[in-house]
Every structure is written in structure tokens, then in C-alpha cells.
Design an enzyme around this catalytic site. Structure first.
Site, PDB file in Angstrom:
ATOM      1  N   LYS B  61       0.802  -1.228   0.000  1.00 34.01           N
ATOM      2  CA  LYS B  61       0.000   0.000   0.000  1.00 34.01           C
ATOM      3  C   LYS B  61       0.832   1.275   0.000  1.00 34.01           C
ATOM      4  O   LYS B  61       0.356   2.334  -0.427  1.00 34.01           O
ATOM      5  CB  LYS B  61      -0.942  -0.004   1.202  1.00 34.01           C
ATOM      6  N   SER B 317       1.327 -10.029  -0.749  1.00 32.19           N
ATOM      7  CA  SER B 317       1.132  -8.583  -0.704  1.00 32.19           C
ATOM      8  C   SER B 317       1.317  -7.909   0.643  1.00 32.19           C
ATOM      9  O   SER B 317       1.469  -6.700   0.697  1.00 32.19           O
ATOM     10  CB  SER B 317      -0.264  -8.248  -1.234  1.00 32.19           C
TER      11      SER B 317
END
Lengths: 337, 337
Positions: B61, B317
């Protein structure tokens, strides 16, 4: 020729570490150097984590094993290799032997972590078990090697092994330079001393002015005591530690000779401090470290070395730990004293 | 101008991802691409793990957040930023804002993992809590932003965010090429779809012929259903998953528009399969993955895609997971069905 001269002639050099790096190129992982802005802020300095748990087989041991075995000639390769190890050297030798098409036999203690045993076997090695506290692994390995005409690859007292582990130091120096970091100190886990000796040897030329420390379990602080005494000291045979990879009874001859020249001293930490470092590596670096692999970070967090305003690299040497033990360390670390 | 044209004009391009990569250079970690000889052997193919859990703030992110915030002008920066997030976007925005000297306010659900909340606050952001199942985070964020004249940075429905996440795809393509690997497929975790859309966009030009799949929790498979239906589908509001980062109610408008062009389909896995992948990442890659970060690996291990003789990259991720939940997943994975 005196014993010292013989030993000195066998001592690996910085050039040996550079040659090892060329042999490992394309075979070993160039493990990343990681940092956390939040941890750096908390400790008031810059911690650089050399994430060697991401190395092939989950520890630095592949470096030395591949460097040694890739130098054998065809006849020696055909005879296979025998090694004794609590688990990380076992996997390193098994993986290197497999890449080179060699047969590997590994003598492992019955109390080695299940993951280390399973992976050594999965890498195609034959595993021979022994009782760590009753049998001499060196003798078992020697008997097998004699029987088969195979070479023995010791875990740390070997110039090719030390030079191979030294490639980690070379890599670290290069990576630190690439991010503009001047290394004040490097903390290296220590059992027989192959890794810390190799790294210190490499850093002495690749990063002069950087102090290298050997980090050990408090109950097995043989390298630290040996450096202070000026000669090799043994550990109490009844000493135990959660760091299953750091239980060698005393420093190796070659590692100690190199450590006297290039290592600044020993730092000792408790098992509790190791568990806290495992938990921090989990939460803040997203790395799975085995107890022995986290001991350098433990020394830094426990204040064994000045961090304020300094840049300290930490060799996170391995991550081969069973799930139950890992979960227990995370839980233990969360408890207050 | 039709609604579609407006949307199309706002869609980021491969050039936007390349520009984002230039902005992130020196700020984001180039996360390593890892593999395990043992796992490859077991699955009969080559799995490449893009270890994005090692990114700054522990997830991808940061990429999108920094790309977006670094494009604001001085006046906009001075007004600060408001974001809503279950935790990873929160930390990404907080870290990016801090690097750029901006004030950040993050609206987080009360059930966000403790680690994600604590780290968001530690990064200097103001955390405002809301009830995920009773309140609309978008409205809370909008009210705060209006009050302060601050910009809102949405978690996925924003071209700058998508282009930023796309830098992961560019990096992956370059790293695969460097080791001579031709990527047959890439598996990407999917919630609102910013990451998978960005990666698919980037890979369409950087690695043509590579199929990109969106991987979702079986109970929240909105992207997969949306792609099959040709229009955005909602999840059941009562659906739950262990993947706290993958609970968006439906795909974003921009991510879905890009996914229709560049994503081959959706793959859905169970929470149990996710726990097994977390355990494998622990034992074989030495990586700490959060449930949502392990979902791509889960799809591969659960046989959702053909692996035999193929090279499949998996975007791991994120790794922001609380210790108790991680330990429980390791334990669950060890149990037989």
C-alpha cells in the site's frame, strides 16, 4: 614447521572470500538488507537487517557448503560427502551436494528441529541420527566417511567453509555502501565461529573501521570468553539454550585464529531476549527467524551495544524453526517479566 | 461526454505506472523475488514469490499512497490527507504522509488488527475508529476532510493509487526477466482491485502473454463474479473471512474497468486454504504473511491453477498480522481435515 604456522597457512584470506563469491554467483540468493523506520526511531539509530533467513535452505550455511563442494574434483564428487550438523549445515550441504550431483550423508542429533531433519531428507541426503549428549558426532561421521571413501565437510573448522560464509560479509558491505550507510558495527551469531570469522575477515578489507561482534547465548559464551582469555575456552557441557544452532562446545581453531585478529569481542544474551527479538522480527520485519538467527537482533535490542546515532548491521542468519517453538516464543515475548 | 468516457479518461495507463516507479525510486523497497527448490519440486513447476510483505509498512500500500501524495502541491500538502482503511492503506498513507511532511488522519474499523492500528498511530497519523458493520467509512472520512479542507485518498478507486500499485508489476516483470523466467501467470490478492488492476495494467506491456488472476476469499469473490457477469457485483454483507485486508464490498469502478481488459479471471479460496499457505510461507520461505497476503499462494497450493511445468509468480502482498492469529493459523494448518 610449528603448529601455528601450519594453522596460519590454512587460514583463509579476503581473496578466498572474493573467490568464493564468484563461485556462489547465480547459485546463492543475494539476500536483502532490510530496515524499519519505526524500529530505527525507537532505538535512536539505524538497524540494517541482513535477511539471510531468505537464503537457499533458510540459512547462511549454503554459502560455505557450496564453496567447499564446488572445489572438489570429479573423483571426489563421485565419492560423496559426509557432514555432521544440528540442522542448518545439514541442509546447506544437502542442497549444495544435490546441485553438484553428489551423494550426501548427514549425521544429525536426535533433538534437531523436525523441520531441519525433514528438509535435509527432502533435499536427498541420507540422515543418520545420534544422541547429542552421549555420542561423538565427529567419530560417527569419520567412520562413515572411511567406509565410503567420502570427504568430510566440517561445519566451521575449514578454510573453504569460512571463506564461503565470508561472502555474506562482502555482500553486506556492498549493500550498505549502495544505500550510503557507513557501518559502525556488525552483529553476527556465533557457534563454532565460521560465520563471524568469515564476515570479520571479509569486512576487515571491504569495510575497514567496522567493528564485528560475535553474539552468543549467555550460557554458551565460549567465543567471548576465548577472546578475552586469548585462548579457546569450552562451554559447560550441561549448558542449554533455545538457540539449537548455537550449541558448539568451543570455537573452531581456524575461526578463533581469525576472530582474534578481526573480531572486536563477544556479546551474550539470554533466551528470553532472543524470544523478544524473534517477536520483533515477526512484527516489524515480517521475517521468520529461528532463535539462533535472531540472536544478533536480540543483542541490539537488549542494549549490549550502543545504537544511538549509529548504523549497526545485524546478520539474521537463519529461519529454520518449528511452528510450535515459534508460536511459543511469540507468546513468551508478549509476557511481562 | 458519456459516463464511460469520463471513466476511461481517468483510467491510468502503463505510462502512469512507469512514472510512478520513478517517483518511488529510493523511497520504496525493491522487494525480492524468492523461490524454494523443495516447493518447486513438490508442485512440479516454478513458483516465484514476490515478497511484498518486506515493503515499507509491511504491505504494497505504500506504493500507491506515496505515488498519490507526492503529486500534491504545497498548498494541498499543507492541508493534510484523510483516508479510510482496515489497516494496510492506513499505514501506507501514514508513512507516505510522514515522509512528505503531511498530517494524516485515518478512519479505521474497530476490528482492525491491533498491529495495524498501533503502527498507523506510531507513524504519526491520527486514528479515528468506526464500526465496520454499522457506519459508512466514506461519510466519516468525507466529513473530516470537508472540515479541514484536506484531500481524501481512497484505497483503490483512484488512478494515482492504481498506477502506484502497478509499480509492483513492473518490478516483478523486470526481476523475472533477470533470472530468465518467462511468467505464465501471476496471482494477485484482490479486495477493491487496485493492486490486481495496477499489476495487470503494467504486465500487459511489460510481460505480454502473462495471465493475471485476481485471488479472493471464497465468501467475498466479487471480482471473479463481476468479471464473469461483465458488471460489478456486490458481496453478501454478512460474508466474513480471515482475510481482514480483503473485505471490500465490491470492486472499485476504475479497478474493474482495467480488470475487464487485463485480468484473466478470479480464483477463490477458503480460509482453511489460506491458513495452509501462511504455514508454508512460514516454513519454506521464512516470510510472515497476513491471511490476505497469502491468498495468492493459497490458490496455487490448492490447485486453482495449473502449475505443472509452468512458471507462476505470486504476489505476497502483506505481512501485518497479530501474533495470536498467526500462531492459530500455523496450528490450524497442521491439523488434518
Amino acid at each position: 614447521m610449528t603448529a601455528f604456522e601450519t594453522e596460519s597457512e590454512r587460514l583463509p584470506t579476503a581473496a578466498d572470500a572474493a573467490a568464493a563469491a564468484a563461485r556462489l554467483d547465480g547459485h546463492a540468493v543475494v539476500t536483502p538488507l532490510l530496515e524499519s523506520a519505526l524500529v530505527n526511531e525507537r532505538v535512536g539509530g539505524r538497524l540494517l537487517i541482513k535477511a539471510e533467513c531468505l537464503q537457499r535452505t533458510g540459512s547462511f550455511k549454503f554459502r560455505g557448503a557450496f564453496n567447499a563442494l564446488s572445489q572438489l574434483d570429479d573423483r571426489e564428487r563421485a565419492a560423496g560427502v559426509v557432514a555432521y550438523s544440528s540442522g542448518n549445515h545439514a541442509q546447506g550441504v544437502a542442497a549444495a551436494a544435490r546441485l553438484l550431483g553428489m551423494r550426501a550423508t548427514i549425521v544429525m542429533p536426535t533433538d534437531a528441529p523436525a523441520l531441519k531433519r525433514a528438509n535435509t531428507a527432502a533435499l536427498g541426503a541420507e540422515v543418520v541420527l545420534y544422541d547429542r549428549y552421549r555420542e561423538a558426532r565427529e567419530k560417527i561421521a569419520a567412520d562413515i566417511a572411511r567406509e565410503r571413501g567420502a570427504a568430510i565437510l566440517p561445519p566451521f573448522d575449514d578454510p573453504r567453509i569460512i571463506a564461503g560464509q565470508g561472502t555474506l560479509g562482502l555482500e553486506l558491505a556492498r549493500q550498505a555502501q549502495a544505500i550510503g550507510a557507513r557501518l559502525d558495527a556488525v552483529l553476527v551469531p556465533c557457534s563454532g565461529g565460521g560465520l563471524v570469522a568469515g564476515c570479520a575477515l571479509a569486512l576487515a578489507t571491504a569495510s575497514p573501521g567496522t567493528a564485528v561482534y560475535a553474539v552468543e547465548p549467555a550460557a554458551l559464551d565460549d567465543m567471548g570468553r576465548s577472546l578475552r582469555a586469548g585462548e579457546r575456552q569450552r562451554n559447560d557441557p550441561d549448558a542449554r539454550s533455545i538457540c539449537d544452532a548455537l550449541l558448539a562446545p568451543m570455537p573452531g581453531i581456524l575461526p578463533f585464529a581469525l576472530a582474534r585478529r578481526h573480531v572486536s569481542g563477544g556479546l551474550a544474551v539470554s533466551d528470553r531476549e532472543v524470544a523478544r527479538a524473534v517477536a520483533l522480527a515477526f512484527s516489524d520485519y515480517k521475517l521468520v527467524l529461528e532463535p539462533g538467527g535472531a540472536i544478533g537482533l536480540a543483542a541490539a535490542l537488549a542494549g549490549r551495544i550502543e545504537l544511538t546515532g549509529r548504523t549497526v548491521a545485524i546478520v539474521a542468519s537463519g529461519g529454520n524453526v518449528d511452528a510450535e517453538i515459534f508460536a511459543r516464543m511469540l507468546a513468551d515475548a508478549g509476557e511481562t517479566d
